[in-house]
Structures are given as structure tokens and as C-alpha cells.
Design an enzyme around this catalytic site. Structure first.
Site, short mmCIF file in Angstrom:
data_model
loop_
_atom_site.label_atom_id
_atom_site.label_comp_id
_atom_site.label_asym_id
_atom_site.label_seq_id
_atom_site.Cartn_x
_atom_site.Cartn_y
_atom_site.Cartn_z
CG ASP A 256 9.82 0.20 -12.92
OD1 ASP A 256 8.81 -0.04 -12.49
OD2 ASP A 256 10.67 1.03 -13.47
CE1 TYR B 6 4.87 6.38 -13.11
CE2 TYR B 6 4.12 4.72 -14.89
CZ TYR B 6 5.12 5.39 -14.06
OH TYR B 6 6.46 5.43 -14.26
NE ARG C 48 5.86 -3.25 -11.33
CZ ARG C 48 6.37 -1.96 -11.53
NH1 ARG C 48 7.07 -1.65 -10.66
NH2 ARG C 48 6.22 -1.33 -12.62
NE ARG D 144 4.52 2.03 -9.76
CZ ARG D 144 5.37 2.82 -10.32
NH1 ARG D 144 6.61 2.21 -10.40
NH2 ARG D 144 5.11 3.77 -11.09
CD GLU E 187 1.59 3.86 -9.77
OE1 GLU E 187 1.85 2.95 -10.30
OE2 GLU E 187 2.12 4.94 -9.52
#
Length: 380
Positions: free
Chosen positions: A71, A337, A65, A46, A359
Site C-alpha cells: 500500500d 476489491y 504501484r 490494485r 482484483e
């Protein structure tokens, strides 16, 4: 001599005007740089960033990630590098590894110092303060066109321990007065005390200090829907030396659209008198892309007031006061994003193309990260 220079200036302006009037963008190439859900060390990619180096290489970054799409959690910073304007790319390398932090790194802003050639990446650790504190603002730097990177440096001794999440996107180096050569990186604060803040360096990233701020209301208190909470942001410099910052309107204060702040003093302040709400730029509260190129201001986001779908390119011929009614639909499906860049060179293709990373998904916007090359004058 003076008359010759005047003619050159006039012809440059006229050519720029003609070119601007004929903008007709089209996607001419697309590549998936990262795809999540695969086996290995990464669950989800991301927060894409994109920049050209001073030597003309194209660098793409993303949060890798490790355990989930959330997040919060441990991450790498992933990098792919292109030396042929995005035609081919290096394999993925991980330039930062936060280990197994419960509240890992948050990417971040990349800024290129054209005077030294340094590529500087600013990110945060423990921004959400989930099982850790204090939050840290971190920096890594490459002096060899993105091949190798320095060890992470903690900027807290200079900036203090206020939570600061840069970007996501790119920082700028001032090309026009005031403060020519200054590096400006803007981001947002913590969940309780949010707002847009900028950090400044006048010595090529050796030291940093806080500059402009646009605080949330109520400041340092939990927010409700429709509160004033300026959030993730992207600065660009206009040819008059002002810095325009396109800002996520996180709680939909006043509208489901973008906030636009403006600094007239090189990033030292963001006066509320310069703040506007751009109703043309409908937005579902997301990080968006902005870019100034040859007098034209470009903007990318999922053009929808409620959902992260329909990634769209818009352009303005008057510094964002209004937007051309034509748009380019880059991807109609789930999209999140985005970040843009272009090469300031003397080749014809350097004037003709911009590059977007975003994204992209079929069901969810965070399934992959895509790179597109856009021909601004596709019918010429």
C-alpha cells in the site's frame, strides 16, 4: 391526463417488479484490463474503480504501484477507456504520477456530475504518513469525457489536514430530495482516528466540506481486534433519497460481516440508530462493491469470512433488508476489491447489464484486474 400518468406509473412499477422477480445473472464477457508482474514502470495494479460518464463512456481506473504490491510507495493512477460498453478498451494512460513519494497516492473515489458532465476523481497523498506529512486530499477533473485531466488540486485548504482516504469506489450525485444535485464522496480516516467520513459539494465540486461521520471506538487510538473500526466504504442512493453506505468491518466488531450505515439527510449525518450489521454478507474485511439499479440493490465481495476468495454477486429486492438466496459466483479463486457500475439509458441493454471490475488471481488476489459484463436476465 392525470389518469394516463397514473397508468404509466403503475405499469412501470409492475414491469420493474416482474423484471426483478426474474433476475438470473450470468457472466457474458470477461477481459483482463491489467496484469501485474510485468516489465516496465508498474509492479502491481490494485484498487479498481469503474464508472460510466454522462456521455456513455466507460472508465476503468486503478492504482499502478511502481515498486511493489504494498500500500505504501510511489504510484500512478492508471486509466483505460471504452466507448462501446466494455467491448474494446484504449491502451493504459497514466493520469496522475506521484513521483517517488515514500507514501504515495491512495485511490480513491470517482464521481460523475450529470449536470455538468464532469468526471471528478478524489484520492489521497501521504495517507499513512510514512516519511511524510501532512496527509492531503486531492482532486483531478475531466471535462471532456475522460480524455484529458486537470492538474491535481489540493483540497486541504477547504477540508483541513485530517487524513481521508476516499472509497475506494464511486461517489454519488443525489437524484432525490433532500439535497438534489449534491455530490457525496465517502471514505475513512487514518489508522489511529479511523471511521467513515463523507465530504459534500453543493456547487459541482468547486468547493467541498465535511458532512457525515461515523467515528471508530476508541477514537484516535490504536485499534485491537474486535474494536469498532468502520473503514473502506461504498455509498448508494435509494429511491427514497436516503444514502446507504456499505462499510468494511475492519476489526470484525460483532461479526465477520459487513456494516451498513444510513444517512437520511443527504450525507450530513450517519446516526448510530441507523447502523446495522448484515450477517448475510460475510466478509474477510475488504473493500466491496454496491450498486442500486431499477429498485434492486446489488453487492459484490469475496464471500468468505476469513479469506479473500470467491467473488460473489448478491442482490436484494427490498433495499438490503434481506438478500435473495441465489447468488452468482463470478470467480471462485483469490479475489479482492471490487466496484460496479451500470448505464442509466433507454436502450434495452442498458436495463439488462451491469459491469464489475475486481482484483483477481490464481495464487494471490492482486495478480490482475478483471472486467466482467453481467447479463441480469440471462434466461429471457
Amino acid at each position: 391526463m392525470y389518469r394516463t400518468l397514473l397508468w404509466i406509473l403503475l405499469l412501470t412499477v409492475l414491469c420493474s417488479f416482474v423484471r426483478n422477480e426474474k433476475i438470473n445473472p450470468a457472466v457474458v464477457d470477461e477481459q483482463l484490463l491489467w496484469v501485474g508482474g510485468q516489465t516496465g514502470e508498474v509492479h502491481t495494479y490494485r484498487i479498481p474503480l469503474l464508472t460510466f460518464t454522462s456521455q456513455g463512456s466507460l472508465l476503468a481506473f486503478a492504482e499502478a504501484r511502481k515498486m511493489s504490491s504494498k500500500d505504501i510507495g510511489a504510484k500512478f493512477i492508471a486509466l483505460r477507456r471504452s466507448t462501446d460498453r466494455g467491448t474494446t478498451w484504449s491502451p493504459t494512460s497514466f493520469i496522475v504520477d506521484d513521483g517517488s513519494l515514500a507514501d504515495g497516492l491512495n485511490l480513491g473515489s470517482v464521481v460523475v456530475d450529470e449536470e455538468t458532465g464532469a468526471v471528478i476523481l478524489i484520492y489521497s497523498l501521504c495517507f499513512h504518513r510514512h516519511h511524510c506529512k501532512p496527509s492531503s486530499t486531492m482532486m483531478v477533473k475531466s471535462l471532456d469525457d475522460g480524455f484529458t485531466w486537470s492538474a491535481p488540486r489540493n483540497l486541504n485548504p477547504e477540508l483541513g489536514i485530517k487524513s481521508f482516504a476516499p472509497g475506494p469506489g464511486f461517489g454519488i450525485q443525489k437524484h432525490h430530495p433532500p439535497a438534489i444535485g449534491r455530490l457525496v464522496v465517502c471514505g475513512h480516516g487514518s489508522i489511529a482516528g479511523d471511521g467513515v467520513f463523507c465530504i459534500l459539494s453543493d456547487d459541482h465540486g468547486n468547493t467541498w466540506r465535511y458532512g457525515a461521520e461515523l467515528k471508530s471506538i476508541p477514537y484516535n487510538q490504536p485499534k485491537n481486534n474486535l474494536d469498532f473500526e468502520p473503514d473502506e466504504c461504498q455509498p448508494v442512493e435509494l429511491d427514497d433519497g436516503s444514502i446507504v453506505i456499505n462499510v468494511r468491518n475492519n476489526k470484525n466488531y460483532h461479526c465477520r460481516c459487513r456494516m451498513v450505515a444510513r444517512s437520511l439527510d443527504g450525507g450530513e449525518s450517519l446516526p448510530v440508530e441507523e447502523l446495522v450489521f448484515d450477517h448475510t454478507l460475510e466478509d474477510p474485511a475488504v473493500a466491496a462493491g454496491a450498486l442500486e439499479k431499477e429498485g434492486v440493490l446489488y453487492f459484490t465481495n469475496p464471500a468468505n469470512s476469513k479469506s479473500r476468495v470467491n467473488l460473489t454477486l448478491r442482490w436484494s429486492l427490498n433495499h438490503g433488508k434481506s438478500w435473495v438466496t441465489d447468488t452468482l459466483k463470478i470467480w471462485v479463486g483469490p479475489s479482492g476489491y471490487s466496484c460496479m457500475t451500470s448505464l442509466k439509458g433507454n436502450e434495452t441493454e442498458d436495463h439488462k447489464y451491469i459491469y464489475v471490475i475486481f482484483e483477481k488471481g490464481q495464487k494471490d488476489y492482486f495478480e490482475s484486474i478483471s472486467f466482467v459484463k453481467i447479463d441480469l436476465y440471462s434466461d429471457q
